[in-house]
Design an enzyme around this catalytic site. Structure first.
Site, PDB file in Angstrom:
ATOM      1  N   ASN A   1       0.865  -1.177   0.000  1.00 34.80           N
ATOM      2  CA  ASN A   1       0.000   0.000   0.000  1.00 34.80           C
ATOM      3  C   ASN A   1       0.903   1.228   0.000  1.00 34.80           C
ATOM      4  O   ASN A   1       1.595   1.503   0.987  1.00 34.80           O
ATOM      5  CB  ASN A   1      -0.915   0.004   1.230  1.00 34.80           C
ATOM      6  CG  ASN A   1      -1.832   1.222   1.274  1.00 34.80           C
ATOM      7  OD1 ASN A   1      -1.396   2.345   1.051  1.00 34.80           O
ATOM      8  ND2 ASN A   1      -3.095   1.003   1.578  1.00 34.80           N
TER       9      ASN A   1
ATOM     10  N   ASN B   1       0.125   4.441  -0.242  1.00 36.64           N
ATOM     11  CA  ASN B   1      -0.392   5.694   0.324  1.00 36.64           C
ATOM     12  C   ASN B   1       0.021   6.874  -0.560  1.00 36.64           C
ATOM     13  O   ASN B   1       0.543   7.876  -0.086  1.00 36.64           O
ATOM     14  CB  ASN B   1       0.089   5.884   1.759  1.00 36.64           C
ATOM     15  CG  ASN B   1      -0.662   7.008   2.466  1.00 36.64           C
ATOM     16  OD1 ASN B   1      -1.744   7.415   2.031  1.00 36.64           O
ATOM     17  ND2 ASN B   1      -0.094   7.527   3.543  1.00 36.64           N
TER      18      ASN B   1
ATOM     19  N   TYR C   1      -7.857  -3.524  -2.541  1.00 34.51           N
ATOM     20  CA  TYR C   1      -7.795  -2.505  -1.489  1.00 34.51           C
ATOM     21  C   TYR C   1      -9.163  -2.461  -0.824  1.00 34.51           C
ATOM     22  O   TYR C   1     -10.103  -1.886  -1.355  1.00 34.51           O
ATOM     23  CB  TYR C   1      -7.407  -1.144  -2.082  1.00 34.51           C
ATOM     24  CG  TYR C   1      -7.348  -0.028  -1.069  1.00 34.51           C
ATOM     25  CD1 TYR C   1      -6.862  -0.245   0.214  1.00 34.51           C
ATOM     26  CD2 TYR C   1      -7.760   1.258  -1.407  1.00 34.51           C
ATOM     27  CE1 TYR C   1      -6.793   0.780   1.134  1.00 34.51           C
ATOM     28  CE2 TYR C   1      -7.704   2.293  -0.488  1.00 34.51           C
ATOM     29  CZ  TYR C   1      -7.212   2.053   0.779  1.00 34.51           C
ATOM     30  OH  TYR C   1      -7.167   3.067   1.703  1.00 34.51           O
TER      31      TYR C   1
ATOM     32  N   ASP D   1      -4.263  -4.571   1.002  1.00 34.67           N
ATOM     33  CA  ASP D   1      -4.595  -3.983   2.291  1.00 34.67           C
ATOM     34  C   ASP D   1      -6.050  -4.344   2.580  1.00 34.67           C
ATOM     35  O   ASP D   1      -6.957  -3.801   1.962  1.00 34.67           O
ATOM     36  CB  ASP D   1      -4.382  -2.469   2.219  1.00 34.67           C
ATOM     37  CG  ASP D   1      -4.796  -1.758   3.484  1.00 34.67           C
ATOM     38  OD1 ASP D   1      -5.224  -2.429   4.444  1.00 34.67           O
ATOM     39  OD2 ASP D   1      -4.709  -0.510   3.515  1.00 34.67           O
TER      40      ASP D   1
ATOM     41  N   ASN E   1      -7.403  -4.019   5.622  1.00 35.50           N
ATOM     42  CA  ASN E   1      -7.887  -3.133   6.688  1.00 35.50           C
ATOM     43  C   ASN E   1      -8.555  -3.875   7.838  1.00 35.50           C
ATOM     44  O   ASN E   1      -9.462  -3.360   8.490  1.00 35.50           O
ATOM     45  CB  ASN E   1      -8.834  -2.076   6.112  1.00 35.50           C
ATOM     46  CG  ASN E   1      -8.089  -0.830   5.655  1.00 35.50           C
ATOM     47  OD1 ASN E   1      -7.305  -0.250   6.413  1.00 35.50           O
ATOM     48  ND2 ASN E   1      -8.306  -0.427   4.409  1.00 35.50           N
TER      49      ASN E   1
ATOM     50  N   ASP F   1       3.062   4.675   5.079  1.00 32.46           N
ATOM     51  CA  ASP F   1       2.705   4.253   6.435  1.00 32.46           C
ATOM     52  C   ASP F   1       2.534   2.736   6.502  1.00 32.46           C
ATOM     53  O   ASP F   1       2.379   2.171   7.593  1.00 32.46           O
ATOM     54  CB  ASP F   1       1.452   4.970   6.949  1.00 32.46           C
ATOM     55  CG  ASP F   1       0.267   4.892   6.001  1.00 32.46           C
ATOM     56  OD1 ASP F   1       0.431   4.444   4.849  1.00 32.46           O
ATOM     57  OD2 ASP F   1      -0.850   5.301   6.410  1.00 32.46           O
ATOM     58  N   HIS F   2       2.568   2.073   5.345  1.00 31.27           N
ATOM     59  CA  HIS F   2       2.577   0.619   5.259  1.00 31.27           C
ATOM     60  C   HIS F   2       3.966   0.142   4.859  1.00 31.27           C
ATOM     61  O   HIS F   2       4.754   0.884   4.270  1.00 31.27           O
ATOM     62  CB  HIS F   2       1.596   0.122   4.192  1.00 31.27           C
ATOM     63  CG  HIS F   2       0.159   0.379   4.509  1.00 31.27           C
ATOM     64  ND1 HIS F   2      -0.722  -0.615   4.870  1.00 31.27           N
ATOM     65  CD2 HIS F   2      -0.559   1.534   4.507  1.00 31.27           C
ATOM     66  CE1 HIS F   2      -1.920  -0.097   5.066  1.00 31.27           C
ATOM     67  NE2 HIS F   2      -1.850   1.199   4.858  1.00 31.27           N
TER      68      HIS F   2
END
Length: 256
Positions: free
Chosen positions: A7, A9, A109, A149, A151, A246-247
């Protein structure tokens, strides 16, 4: 065969932090990206078409600069699919699938519900809607690698602060029960847990405070594989040495 899921971002942001130099060194056969946050027309720089790779993007059309997935492949796929049949999901740029013979590699995603109840309800709806699609994939006779991702954390070893997150999106009992359904009842395989049953490693850290420095993370990035691929899982790793997003990128090596 090496597959990487990441991911970004924002693919342009990750590019500025050196992710393409890192990817070049990994010699992956397939790279699955999520949250590209760009329209394909904005990615004219050659770096977004890495040498020797066939590159496919599925951008969000409902909201530009949002979501978006991509697949880079050394071998040209026989077919590339970008729609699952629900416009509200498809138009957010959440799915792309590349088919190589009997093998399908998906970049997925999955929605986050952290921004509020409306998005959490969309996430629950997406969970219910996509389950029979996953069932169809299992019955298709194809091998599937679903990168992305998701989540959602699955177990206590997948999140640093288990108790305090029980009411937060991504760690809700209903979400984790859905992963139980997929992994324990349907037979899908969490590649990380198959290779490292007891490991405590994370793929995402909040940008707040010193979460990454203190390793206050969540493991929400997966390569979920169909049962026939379990025996082909050789090794996996989460790369943390450099910070592209951030991943963290998640790599799996499969026996040919």
């Amino acid at each position: 065969m090496r597959i990487i899921s990441f991911n970004a971002n924002g693919i342009r942001s990750a590019a500025s932090k050196g992710v393409f130099d890192w990817l070049r060194r990994q010699r992956a056969d397939v790279v699955c990206l999520q949250e590209t946050k760009a329209q394909e027309g904005q990615l004219t720089d050659p770096m977004f078409r890495p040498d020797g790779h066939h590159c496919f993007y599925r951008d969000a059309t409902s909201k530009k600069g949002y979501s978006g997935v991509a697949i880079y492949a050394k071998r040209e796929p026989d077919q590339v699919l970008t729609e699952l049949g629900w416009d509200e999901f498809d138009n957010e740029g959440r799915y792309i699938e590349a088919r190589f013979g009997k093998l399908s590699v998906v970049s997925l995603y999955f929605p986050s519900g952290s921004s509020g109840d409306e998005r959490q309800q969309f996430k629950f709806k997406a969970m219910e809607w996509i389950t029979p699609i996953f069932d169809q994939w299992l019955k298709s006779g194809r091998d599937y690698v679903i990168c992305g991702d998701w989540n959602i954390v699955h177990t206590k070893n997948d999140i640093r602060n288990w108790s305090s997150n029980q009411k937060n999106s991504g760690c809700l009992p209903e979400e984790r029960a859905w992963l139980d359904l997929l992994f324990q009842e349907r037979g899908w395989v969490d590649s990380f847990r198959a290779v490292k049953p007891d490991a405590v490693e994370y793929t995402w850290w909040s940008n707040r405070g010193q979460a990454r420095a203190n390793n206050v993370g969540w493991r929400i990035d997966y390569q979920v594989v169909s049962p026939g691929l379990r025996e082909r899982l050789k090794a996996c790793s989460i790369y943390r040495d450099e910070r592209f997003s951030d991943h963290a990128p998640y790599t799996v090596d499969y026996a040919d």
